[in-house]
Scaffold this motif. Structure first.
Motif, mmCIF file in Angstrom:
data_model
loop_
_atom_site.group_PDB
_atom_site.id
_atom_site.type_symbol
_atom_site.label_atom_id
_atom_site.label_comp_id
_atom_site.label_asym_id
_atom_site.label_seq_id
_atom_site.Cartn_x
_atom_site.Cartn_y
_atom_site.Cartn_z
ATOM 1 N N ASN A 22 -2.632 3.934 1.731
ATOM 2 C CA ASN A 22 -1.360 4.191 2.415
ATOM 3 C C ASN A 22 -1.513 5.046 3.672
ATOM 4 O O ASN A 22 -0.519 5.519 4.221
ATOM 5 C CB ASN A 22 -0.361 4.832 1.444
ATOM 6 N N TYR A 23 -2.742 5.271 4.113
ATOM 7 C CA TYR A 23 -3.018 5.868 5.412
ATOM 8 C C TYR A 23 -4.023 4.977 6.129
ATOM 9 O O TYR A 23 -4.970 4.476 5.504
ATOM 10 C CB TYR A 23 -3.598 7.281 5.267
ATOM 11 N N ALA A 24 -3.862 4.785 7.424
ATOM 12 C CA ALA A 24 -4.727 3.866 8.162
ATOM 13 C C ALA A 24 -6.194 4.285 8.084
ATOM 14 O O ALA A 24 -7.083 3.439 7.952
ATOM 15 C CB ALA A 24 -4.270 3.774 9.611
ATOM 16 N N ALA A 25 -6.460 5.597 8.145
ATOM 17 C CA ALA A 25 -7.847 6.060 8.118
ATOM 18 C C ALA A 25 -8.520 5.692 6.798
ATOM 19 O O ALA A 25 -9.700 5.307 6.772
ATOM 20 C CB ALA A 25 -7.914 7.565 8.345
ATOM 21 N N HIS A 26 -7.790 5.795 5.694
ATOM 22 C CA HIS A 26 -8.359 5.421 4.398
ATOM 23 C C HIS A 26 -8.458 3.901 4.269
ATOM 24 O O HIS A 26 -9.458 3.383 3.759
ATOM 25 C CB HIS A 26 -7.510 6.000 3.275
ATOM 26 N N ASP A 156 2.992 12.587 8.041
ATOM 27 C CA ASP A 156 3.790 11.577 8.730
ATOM 28 C C ASP A 156 2.956 10.383 9.201
ATOM 29 O O ASP A 156 3.500 9.419 9.757
ATOM 30 C CB ASP A 156 4.580 12.178 9.894
ATOM 31 N N LEU A 157 1.655 10.392 8.942
ATOM 32 C CA LEU A 157 0.803 9.231 9.236
ATOM 33 C C LEU A 157 0.799 8.211 8.103
ATOM 34 O O LEU A 157 0.119 7.189 8.190
ATOM 35 C CB LEU A 157 -0.629 9.686 9.529
ATOM 36 N N MET A 158 1.529 8.489 7.050
ATOM 37 C CA MET A 158 1.671 7.548 5.938
ATOM 38 C C MET A 158 2.128 6.182 6.465
ATOM 39 O O MET A 158 3.034 6.101 7.295
ATOM 40 C CB MET A 158 2.717 8.125 4.965
ATOM 41 N N LEU A 159 1.506 5.108 5.988
ATOM 42 C CA LEU A 159 1.872 3.770 6.459
ATOM 43 C C LEU A 159 3.223 3.328 5.900
ATOM 44 O O LEU A 159 4.042 2.739 6.606
ATOM 45 C CB LEU A 159 0.776 2.770 6.068
ATOM 46 N N ASP A 179 9.629 9.797 -13.932
ATOM 47 C CA ASP A 179 8.698 8.902 -13.251
ATOM 48 C C ASP A 179 8.127 9.612 -12.026
ATOM 49 O O ASP A 179 8.834 10.360 -11.339
ATOM 50 C CB ASP A 179 9.377 7.607 -12.822
ATOM 51 N N MET A 180 6.858 9.363 -11.759
ATOM 52 C CA MET A 180 6.171 10.010 -10.643
ATOM 53 C C MET A 180 5.685 8.946 -9.666
ATOM 54 O O MET A 180 5.255 7.862 -10.080
ATOM 55 C CB MET A 180 4.996 10.842 -11.171
ATOM 56 N N ILE A 181 5.751 9.264 -8.386
ATOM 57 C CA ILE A 181 5.175 8.395 -7.357
ATOM 58 C C ILE A 181 4.183 9.225 -6.564
ATOM 59 O O ILE A 181 4.550 10.225 -5.938
ATOM 60 C CB ILE A 181 6.253 7.817 -6.427
ATOM 61 N N ALA A 182 2.906 8.828 -6.612
ATOM 62 C CA ALA A 182 1.864 9.442 -5.790
ATOM 63 C C ALA A 182 1.744 8.609 -4.521
ATOM 64 O O ALA A 182 1.602 7.384 -4.582
ATOM 65 C CB ALA A 182 0.542 9.484 -6.550
ATOM 66 N N THR A 183 1.793 9.266 -3.376
ATOM 67 C CA THR A 183 2.040 8.558 -2.121
ATOM 68 C C THR A 183 0.788 8.112 -1.380
ATOM 69 O O THR A 183 0.879 7.569 -0.283
ATOM 70 C CB THR A 183 2.899 9.429 -1.187
ATOM 71 N N GLY A 184 -0.392 8.314 -1.957
ATOM 72 C CA GLY A 184 -1.608 7.804 -1.351
ATOM 73 C C GLY A 184 -2.476 8.872 -0.729
ATOM 74 O O GLY A 184 -1.994 9.932 -0.315
ATOM 75 N N THR A 185 -3.772 8.576 -0.654
ATOM 76 C CA THR A 185 -4.726 9.512 -0.079
ATOM 77 C C THR A 185 -5.078 9.111 1.344
ATOM 78 O O THR A 185 -4.834 7.981 1.776
ATOM 79 C CB THR A 185 -5.999 9.608 -0.946
ATOM 80 N N CYS A 186 -5.702 10.027 2.055
ATOM 81 C CA CYS A 186 -6.068 9.792 3.455
ATOM 82 C C CYS A 186 -7.563 9.511 3.552
ATOM 83 O O CYS A 186 -8.269 9.357 2.551
ATOM 84 C CB CYS A 186 -5.675 10.994 4.301
ATOM 85 N N GLY A 187 -8.076 9.441 4.769
ATOM 86 C CA GLY A 187 -9.495 9.209 4.976
ATOM 87 C C GLY A 187 -10.342 10.380 4.518
ATOM 88 O O GLY A 187 -9.863 11.499 4.341
ATOM 89 N N GLY A 188 -11.637 10.113 4.308
ATOM 90 C CA GLY A 188 -12.574 11.159 3.943
ATOM 91 C C GLY A 188 -13.035 11.134 2.500
ATOM 92 O O GLY A 188 -13.708 12.079 2.063
ATOM 93 N N VAL A 189 -12.693 10.083 1.751
ATOM 94 C CA VAL A 189 -13.079 10.040 0.340
ATOM 95 C C VAL A 189 -14.602 10.027 0.213
ATOM 96 O O VAL A 189 -15.339 9.601 1.111
ATOM 97 C CB VAL A 189 -12.464 8.825 -0.374
ATOM 98 N N GLY A 190 -15.059 10.497 -0.952
ATOM 99 C CA GLY A 190 -16.488 10.679 -1.150
ATOM 100 C C GLY A 190 -17.310 9.410 -1.153
ATOM 101 O O GLY A 190 -18.462 9.411 -0.702
#
Length: 226
Positions: A22-26, A156-159, A179-190
């Motif tokens: 949900n982020y362009a970098a990721h 605010d960079l969320m897609l 109910d929970m909504i997780a909105t996504g991670t950004c770039g830089g994952v391991g």
């Protein structure tokens, strides 16, 4: 005042809907194409621990990745919620760690196994009401591993923004309190670093959302038979 995670007035955590790429970098680092609709997968409540509790590294994998995220908890039920009313359904906001066993995630095209090992993800350190948190798009998301910053993004960079996620998910199912909504991670994952950077026993991972707080968890090796 922040709401403690053990506050008896809180509804129990129900379904956990997670927005992927949900982020362009990721999205780009994972090599995925742009999409017209949100990509949603689910986690079970048994896969999460709270702030301060250890994450478990299972013996079946050593590819335990970090994914810092912003999450929300539904307080008012609704089906086919419009964008204009989406934020009215939020009970509160919290930090989220979408811990992922990458090798298990990639056994097939489905995310479920790698996203649902017991005690692999977390949330906290508390819940802030919308009035206390303010404009979620004005905040910054930061992940640290052993004190070193590994992820950072402006939220605010969320897609697909929170209003879109609530509208989309509530179209196929009624959203209910807890109910929970997780909105996504950004770039830089391991998994996409050279060499890959995965969490191991003895590590400490933190997810910070400015204006919200810092979610912190240690990592422990799972003891068989425990």
């Amino acid at each position: 005042m922040p709401i403690a995670l053990n506050d008896p007035s809180l509804p129990p955590i129900g379904r956990i809907f997670c927005a992927a790429v949900n982020y362009a970098a990721h999205r780009d680092e994972m090599g995925r194409a742009a999409q017209e609709k949100p990509m949603i997968f689910t986690r079970g409540a048994q896969s999460l621990v709270q702030h301060g509790e250890p994450l478990l590294l299972p013996p079946e994998s050593s590819d335990f990745d970090f994914e810092g995220e912003l999450a929300l908890i539904i307080g008012t039920p609704g089906r086919r919620i419009s964008r204009g009313k989406a934020l009215d359904h939020i009970l509160g906001w919290t930090c989220f760690q979408d811990g992922t066993l990458r090798d298990w995630q990639r056994h097939t095209g489905q995310f479920t196994p790698g996203k649902n090992f017991d005690r692999s993800g977390s949330y906290g350190p508390h819940i802030l009401t919308p009035a206390e948190f303010g404009d979620y798009k004005a905040q910054t998301l930061i992940t640290r591993l052993n004190g070193e910053e590994v992820q950072r993004t402006a939220i605010d960079l969320m897609l697909f923004d929170v209003e879109t996620l609530i509208e989309y998910i509530s179209t196929f199912t009624e959203l209910r309190p807890g109910d929970m909504i997780a909105t996504g991670t950004c770039g830089g994952v391991g998994v996409k670093r050279t060499p890959p950077l995965f969490m191991k026993a003895g590590d400490r991972v933190e997810v910070e959302v400015t204006g919200l707080g810092i979610l912190a968890n240690s990592v422990e090796a799972e003891r068989l038979g425990a």
